[in-house]
Design an enzyme around this catalytic site. Sequence first.
Site, PDB file in Angstrom:
ATOM      1  N   CYS A 333       0.832  -1.198   0.000  1.00 41.43           N
ATOM      2  CA  CYS A 333       0.000   0.000   0.000  1.00 41.43           C
ATOM      3  C   CYS A 333       0.873   1.258   0.000  1.00 41.43           C
ATOM      4  O   CYS A 333       1.545   1.535  -0.986  1.00 41.43           O
ATOM      5  CB  CYS A 333      -0.989  -0.030   1.165  1.00 41.43           C
ATOM      6  SG  CYS A 333      -2.366   1.140   0.973  1.00 41.43           S
ATOM      7  N   HIS A 434      -3.793  -5.455   1.186  1.00 45.95           N
ATOM      8  CA  HIS A 434      -3.599  -5.806   2.591  1.00 45.95           C
ATOM      9  C   HIS A 434      -4.087  -7.237   2.805  1.00 45.95           C
ATOM     10  O   HIS A 434      -5.037  -7.681   2.167  1.00 45.95           O
ATOM     11  CB  HIS A 434      -4.393  -4.865   3.499  1.00 45.95           C
ATOM     12  CG  HIS A 434      -3.908  -3.446   3.461  1.00 45.95           C
ATOM     13  ND1 HIS A 434      -2.739  -3.040   4.046  1.00 45.95           N
ATOM     14  CD2 HIS A 434      -4.467  -2.333   2.904  1.00 45.95           C
ATOM     15  CE1 HIS A 434      -2.575  -1.739   3.859  1.00 45.95           C
ATOM     16  NE2 HIS A 434      -3.604  -1.284   3.171  1.00 45.95           N
TER      17      HIS A 434
END
Length: 487
Positions: A333, A434
Amino acid sequence: MKKNIAVLGTGSDVGKSIIGAAICRCLSDRKEKVAPFKAQNMSNNSGITPEGLEMGRAQIVQAEAARVVPHVDMNPILLKPTGEKQSQVVLNGLAQGNHTAMSYHTDKSFYWDEACRAFDRLSERYERIVLEGAGSCAEVNLMPNDIVNFAMAEYADAHVVLTADIHRGGVFAQIVGTLACLPDAFRDRVKGFIINRFRGDIDLFRDGAEWLEKQTGKKVFGVLPWYSHFRIDAEDSVEIENISNLKALDPKSPQIAVVRLPHISNFTDFHALSRIEGLQLLFIDQPRDLSRFQAIIIPGSKNTRADLEWIKKRFGSPLKEYRDRGGHILGVCGGYQILGQFVDDPQGVEASPGRTMGLGLLPVETVLKDPKTTTISDFEWDKASGKGYEIHMGFTRLTSGSPLLKIKSRNGVLCDETDGCVSDDGRIAGTYIHGFFDFSPVLAKWFSMIGLEGFSLPNQDMAVEKEKNYALLKEHFEKHIDIGSIL
């Protein structure tokens, strides 16, 4: 409805989230239709609901423990700190922009109404609600505008279980002092106490429990011993505040480092790695002897450009030297964005508008912009498949290299897209996913990529592991806590 229960605390990180999860699992096993609720959460460790909306990780964990589908009504207000005095406000699952503490408090009546409406909707669908408080429930200067602790317990007409942490010391003062700071109506709502994180012989605390009951006229529901035989996702980064000690590492076993960014988010991504026997996972904030690590991970960030400046000053040259010596680096991310050529923020999404040059380790360029991407995503990496979630602002464009993953669906809608980037030599990679390590085939693929072929991996994915841990949590809780009295 049955009587609602509010788990409030004598301070931050005393175990409210875990105790709330334990009560949810106990009630679920009693066939009650129960849901968690926290009016306002402050955490950078968030997750995504099946509708593609964002909420605090703690209430997702509690929903899983209750065996119900997470919904943003369980956490209608989420504050995600982007700095010392500013947070992104997520309302009913959608980002509303950044606010200072003062501007947020100016609109507190609006957020109170939103929280109450969310609670009312939840109450229509469940027979009992387990509420969680925030920080200390006895902050006298904040109490008039507090929408999380006793005000919400009163609105829900909930019995309050006050939680104290004996490990940090002063547990008698924690409890008696908290009660002394409360007005009579709030004090009367407290039905008893849970003493959390006890080490040693519990019988030695018997006199202490009797003293508390005599002094306060309220029941000690039990003393929870410290546990290490199971693991529940934590809400805050308190568990990684103590940077790992390099001297304690075994040089004969493989080591993986996670860079402890100042604004680290979603650190639970790495719980799947920490459960692997023989693998040493640690968080580092200084580039000491990076050559010892099999791989280095740059995690998510709630303030990517600020963390990018920080990592360039501390790790910029050492990471490039590590790469040149054949090291492997993965960005997740915000960490993926940091590895690129630049991060551009023309709208001032994170702070002031501007562009920050990246580490230049991946051929990608990132532009931060609204709206926020919040999806549950099914993905494939060659023949390995998994499910994770995406929470990020803007988009990242590849200028060369190759995509890392294929995205098969987002929020249940089939698609044929890609995610991430991998360098031509396969040593540097990044992804927005994630939960990337939660599936053993994906983990095995990454281990092969970084030179850990043949490493013994769990034969169960994290979802199965979590369910076992919730069962162990409930067993541990009911062994030491008088759940009947709480109910």
